[in-house]
Design a protein around this motif. Structure first.
Motif, PDB file in Angstrom:
ATOM      1  N   ARG A 116       0.831  -1.207   0.000  1.00 22.39           N
ATOM      2  CA  ARG A 116       0.000   0.000   0.000  1.00 22.39           C
ATOM      3  C   ARG A 116       0.864   1.254   0.000  1.00 22.39           C
ATOM      4  N   LEU A 120       1.023   4.206  -2.821  1.00 19.90           N
ATOM      5  CA  LEU A 120       0.271   5.364  -2.342  1.00 19.90           C
ATOM      6  C   LEU A 120       0.560   6.633  -3.149  1.00 19.90           C
ATOM      7  N   LEU A 137      -8.645   6.203  -2.347  1.00 20.73           N
ATOM      8  CA  LEU A 137      -7.427   6.678  -1.693  1.00 20.73           C
ATOM      9  C   LEU A 137      -7.624   6.719  -0.185  1.00 20.73           C
ATOM     10  N   ALA A 140      -7.122   3.380   1.459  1.00 16.77           N
ATOM     11  CA  ALA A 140      -5.705   3.028   1.582  1.00 16.77           C
ATOM     12  C   ALA A 140      -5.038   3.811   2.706  1.00 16.77           C
ATOM     13  N   GLU A 141      -5.336   5.109   2.786  1.00 19.27           N
ATOM     14  CA  GLU A 141      -4.744   5.950   3.827  1.00 19.27           C
ATOM     15  C   GLU A 141      -5.120   5.430   5.218  1.00 19.27           C
TER      16      GLU A 141
END
Length: 228
Positions: A116, A120, A137, A140-141
């Motif tokens: 990840r 990113l 996004l 993922a964050e």
């Protein structure tokens, strides 16, 4: 003679252009087919596991067996997705189809944190280039933060807590203002998201308490670690 030469040259260029177009279309079609297969082999076993979990419980043998299938498929799918991203960068919707971004992001989401983190920056650029929706996004964050043991920012990650045998939201940073952060990037409120996605009720007072407990525990662990 010149006229015949130019006609022949033009014909060759047209044929070459047509071949290139067909090759490109064939590649994109194959890429879409590949992504569709990744989606099928990545998501369908997860859906079956979740159905088994609802019927037999999280700790049942059937669920554990299904998880082995999920893990085996994911190893293959992760390699496929990484090859696509390393070769093409973040692909356009024309290249990977309507469900393409969702498929790629799900595979990244199911990968280790180092994967990840690796992709990113590419995801952030894809959002800027309008190739990727911000919600992908955000997932993922938040996942990166939870894997690091930090508070999540947008509230996208749930966790199963064995001590209570139930799911709950991983503690979030500044719960009082989470909806401001979510609204700023075009997301639904946390209450709507959790209800629709997990059938989970958002309770601000409870989450404020859990965040404070999380921070205190982290400070205590840090203090104990520095004295050892």
């Amino acid at each position: 003679m010149k006229k015949a030469y130019y006609s022949l040259t033009l014909l060759i260029l047209l044929v070459f252009s047509a071949c290139n177009t067909k090759t490109k279309e064939a590649k994109e079609e194959n890429l879409i087919a590949l992504i569709d297969d990744v989606w099928k082999t990545e998501q369908e076993p997860i859906r079956l596991r979740d159905s088994l979990m609802a019927i037999h419980g999280v700790d049942s043998e059937l669920v554990k067996q299904q998880q082995l299938i999920i893990d085996k498929n994911h190893i293959v799918n992760e390699d496929r997705v990484k090859n696509i991203l390393d070769k093409h960068g973040w692909p356009t919707k024309d290249m990977i189809g309507e469900r393409g971004n969702w498929t790629i992001c799900n595979v990244i989401q199911h990968s280790d944190n180092e994967v990840r983190i690796q992709y990113l920056p590419m995801m952030r650029q894809a959002v800027k280039d309008k190739k990727l929706e911000p919600r992908f996004l955000v997932r993922a964050e938040d996942r990166i933060a939870t894997e690091r043991g930090d508070l999540q920012i947008y509230g996208g990650q749930m966790k199963y807590y064995p001590e209570t045998k139930s799911f709950n939201l991983w503690p979030v940073f500044d719960p009082e203002n989470i909806d401001k952060r979510r609204t700023a990037i075009g997301l639904d409120s946390i209450a709507i998201f959790l209800k629709n996605r997990f059938d989970f009720e958002w309770n601000l007072e409870e989450q404020i308490k859990r965040t404070k407990e999380f921070e205190l525990n982290k400070q205590e662990k840090s203090k104990n670690g520095s004295t050892n």
